[in-house]
Write a protein that holds these residues in place. Sequence first.
Motif, PDB file in Angstrom:
ATOM      1  N   GLN A  55       1.249 -17.097   1.290  1.00 17.02           N
ATOM      2  CA  GLN A  55       0.574 -16.395   2.376  1.00 17.02           C
ATOM      3  C   GLN A  55       1.210 -15.029   2.640  1.00 17.02           C
ATOM      4  O   GLN A  55       0.510 -14.055   2.936  1.00 17.02           O
ATOM      5  CB  GLN A  55       0.621 -17.229   3.654  1.00 17.02           C
ATOM      6  N   TYR A  56       2.552 -14.976   2.522  1.00 16.32           N
ATOM      7  CA  TYR A  56       3.243 -13.704   2.763  1.00 16.32           C
ATOM      8  C   TYR A  56       2.848 -12.664   1.715  1.00 16.32           C
ATOM      9  O   TYR A  56       2.652 -11.488   2.042  1.00 16.32           O
ATOM     10  CB  TYR A  56       4.757 -13.911   2.757  1.00 16.32           C
ATOM     11  N   ILE A  57       2.745 -13.100   0.455  1.00 13.72           N
ATOM     12  CA  ILE A  57       2.343 -12.167  -0.609  1.00 13.72           C
ATOM     13  C   ILE A  57       0.939 -11.624  -0.331  1.00 13.72           C
ATOM     14  O   ILE A  57       0.698 -10.417  -0.458  1.00 13.72           O
ATOM     15  CB  ILE A  57       2.396 -12.866  -1.984  1.00 13.72           C
ATOM     16  N   ARG A  58       0.002 -12.498   0.065  1.00 17.81           N
ATOM     17  CA  ARG A  58      -1.361 -12.065   0.402  1.00 17.81           C
ATOM     18  C   ARG A  58      -1.365 -11.142   1.627  1.00 17.81           C
ATOM     19  O   ARG A  58      -2.071 -10.138   1.667  1.00 17.81           O
ATOM     20  CB  ARG A  58      -2.258 -13.274   0.684  1.00 17.81           C
ATOM     21  N   LYS A  62      -2.501  -7.269   1.727  1.00 18.93           N
ATOM     22  CA  LYS A  62      -3.562  -6.855   2.640  1.00 18.93           C
ATOM     23  C   LYS A  62      -3.133  -5.672   3.498  1.00 18.93           C
ATOM     24  O   LYS A  62      -3.890  -4.705   3.674  1.00 18.93           O
ATOM     25  CB  LYS A  62      -3.965  -8.034   3.527  1.00 18.93           C
ATOM     26  N   LEU A  63      -1.909  -5.723   4.029  1.00 26.12           N
ATOM     27  CA  LEU A  63      -1.429  -4.627   4.864  1.00 26.12           C
ATOM     28  C   LEU A  63      -1.318  -3.329   4.075  1.00 26.12           C
ATOM     29  O   LEU A  63      -1.633  -2.251   4.574  1.00 26.12           O
ATOM     30  CB  LEU A  63      -0.078  -4.976   5.480  1.00 26.12           C
ATOM     31  N   LEU A  64      -0.843  -3.440   2.831  1.00 24.48           N
ATOM     32  CA  LEU A  64      -0.729  -2.241   2.001  1.00 24.48           C
ATOM     33  C   LEU A  64      -2.108  -1.632   1.720  1.00 24.48           C
ATOM     34  O   LEU A  64      -2.280  -0.412   1.747  1.00 24.48           O
ATOM     35  CB  LEU A  64      -0.023  -2.572   0.684  1.00 24.48           C
ATOM     36  N   ILE A  65      -3.095  -2.491   1.464  1.00 21.78           N
ATOM     37  CA  ILE A  65      -4.459  -2.001   1.216  1.00 21.78           C
ATOM     38  C   ILE A  65      -5.013  -1.320   2.466  1.00 21.78           C
ATOM     39  O   ILE A  65      -5.580  -0.223   2.403  1.00 21.78           O
ATOM     40  CB  ILE A  65      -5.373  -3.162   0.767  1.00 21.78           C
ATOM     41  N   LEU A  66      -4.845  -1.976   3.623  1.00 23.85           N
ATOM     42  CA  LEU A  66      -5.357  -1.419   4.869  1.00 23.85           C
ATOM     43  C   LEU A  66      -4.654  -0.116   5.239  1.00 23.85           C
ATOM     44  O   LEU A  66      -5.258   0.781   5.830  1.00 23.85           O
ATOM     45  CB  LEU A  66      -5.203  -2.436   6.003  1.00 23.85           C
ATOM     46  N   HIS A  67      -3.379  -0.040   4.903  1.00 19.62           N
ATOM     47  CA  HIS A  67      -2.610   1.155   5.251  1.00 19.62           C
ATOM     48  C   HIS A  67      -2.971   2.349   4.370  1.00 19.62           C
ATOM     49  O   HIS A  67      -2.956   3.500   4.838  1.00 19.62           O
ATOM     50  CB  HIS A  67      -1.109   0.848   5.130  1.00 19.62           C
ATOM     51  N   ASN A  68      -3.309   2.096   3.127  1.00 20.23           N
ATOM     52  CA  ASN A  68      -3.490   3.191   2.164  1.00 20.23           C
ATOM     53  C   ASN A  68      -4.941   3.440   1.756  1.00 20.23           C
ATOM     54  O   ASN A  68      -5.207   4.387   1.027  1.00 20.23           O
ATOM     55  CB  ASN A  68      -2.670   2.913   0.893  1.00 20.23           C
ATOM     56  N   PHE A  69      -5.880   2.608   2.213  1.00 18.98           N
ATOM     57  CA  PHE A  69      -7.246   2.749   1.704  1.00 18.98           C
ATOM     58  C   PHE A  69      -7.891   4.037   2.220  1.00 18.98           C
ATOM     59  O   PHE A  69      -7.600   4.526   3.301  1.00 18.98           O
ATOM     60  CB  PHE A  69      -8.089   1.535   2.097  1.00 18.98           C
ATOM     61  N   VAL A  70      -8.739   4.609   1.385  1.00 15.84           N
ATOM     62  CA  VAL A  70      -9.508   5.802   1.732  1.00 15.84           C
ATOM     63  C   VAL A  70     -10.993   5.465   1.771  1.00 15.84           C
ATOM     64  O   VAL A  70     -11.708   5.857   2.687  1.00 15.84           O
ATOM     65  CB  VAL A  70      -9.248   6.937   0.725  1.00 15.84           C
ATOM     66  N   TYR A  71     -11.437   4.725   0.773  1.00 16.12           N
ATOM     67  CA  TYR A  71     -12.840   4.336   0.685  1.00 16.12           C
ATOM     68  C   TYR A  71     -12.978   2.840   0.990  1.00 16.12           C
ATOM     69  O   TYR A  71     -12.094   2.042   0.658  1.00 16.12           O
ATOM     70  CB  TYR A  71     -13.394   4.637  -0.705  1.00 16.12           C
ATOM     71  N   VAL A  72     -14.083   2.473   1.597  1.00 20.75           N
ATOM     72  CA  VAL A  72     -14.305   1.076   1.979  1.00 20.75           C
ATOM     73  C   VAL A  72     -14.323   0.179   0.753  1.00 20.75           C
ATOM     74  O   VAL A  72     -13.945  -0.993   0.820  1.00 20.75           O
ATOM     75  CB  VAL A  72     -15.631   0.954   2.764  1.00 20.75           C
ATOM     76  N   GLU A  73     -14.738   0.727  -0.395  1.00 17.55           N
ATOM     77  CA  GLU A  73     -14.791  -0.074  -1.631  1.00 17.55           C
ATOM     78  C   GLU A  73     -13.425  -0.642  -2.002  1.00 17.55           C
ATOM     79  O   GLU A  73     -13.335  -1.667  -2.687  1.00 17.55           O
ATOM     80  CB  GLU A  73     -15.323   0.780  -2.781  1.00 17.55           C
TER      81      GLU A  73
END
Length: 313
Positions: A55-58, A62-73
């Motif tokens: 769960q920690y790895i997921r 997830k936090l890294l994706i949310l922190h760095n995402f630019v496009y919703v895709e």
Amino acid sequence: MIWKFLNEYRVWYSLYVIMSAFYFLMFYLYRLPLSYFANSLVLNLTFLILITIWQYIRFRRKLLILHNFVYVEELRSLTAPSEKSYQELITKLKDKEGEELLAAKTKTEELQNLIKMWSHQMKVPLSALSLMAQTNKLEGNKVEQQLIRLQNYLDNLLTYMKFSQNKDDFRFEDLSVSSLMRQLIKKYRVSFLAKDLSVTIQGEWQLKTDRKWLSFALSQVLDNAIKYSKNNGTIAINIEDKRITLSDQGIGILDEDLPRIFEEGFTGYNGHQHQKATGLGLYMTKQVLENLNLAIKINSQVDKGTDVIIFKK
């Protein structure tokens, strides 16, 4: 990151601790072998640790994706139902933000174009004044006429800026429409004389309204009547209870232009032909009158003249 993870799942870990405590209490009260409880606890803790690591790895990904995402895709890899709902919400917010940015950019471009157009128009009376000064022909009437044109351009620009920012400063009072029209006629007397125009005014209307803004609206109508009137023509102003009718014998308005004359930026054939219109005078006039609980209607025939009717709603 670890503290964030524990904070998000603290309810489940707290529940696990409480349940373990209850099981220990039951074993203790019923005098069951505590070794069974210990073996069960070790097994459960082993599973809990393995699940926690997974769960920690997921959670970290997830936090890294949310922190760095630019496009919703980039969020498509998050597949939990709640995460899908967040994706839909983010998509809506981004769409709305994009629309607002586009609207702001369009408004800025329109304002820039408007200021450029106004600057170009204001050069005409300024050039005329400059030429008079250079040739030492500063005739009072002609100078006053150019100054009135400059004042009208500035008034229109300032009014447009107020309306574009949704600001108003209406102050209602009882006033005489006939008296207000006579003041405007006096203001434009030089323009009347320049084209040998005669003006008639009759009737009265006691109206509770804002003097400054009604004066602006009426001045726009009167200025147009003068601007598009033929030399030696007549402008008739008929004031009745709850109605003002201003008629000229000017060049008139094309039938195909009439439905659009109150649109923002629309100049029509007359505006293009005579290069005297910004396409905002009648637009702002209608907006002002609506705020004063008044309406405006225009009837016109080419080469015969135009009737502008302002009336109480």
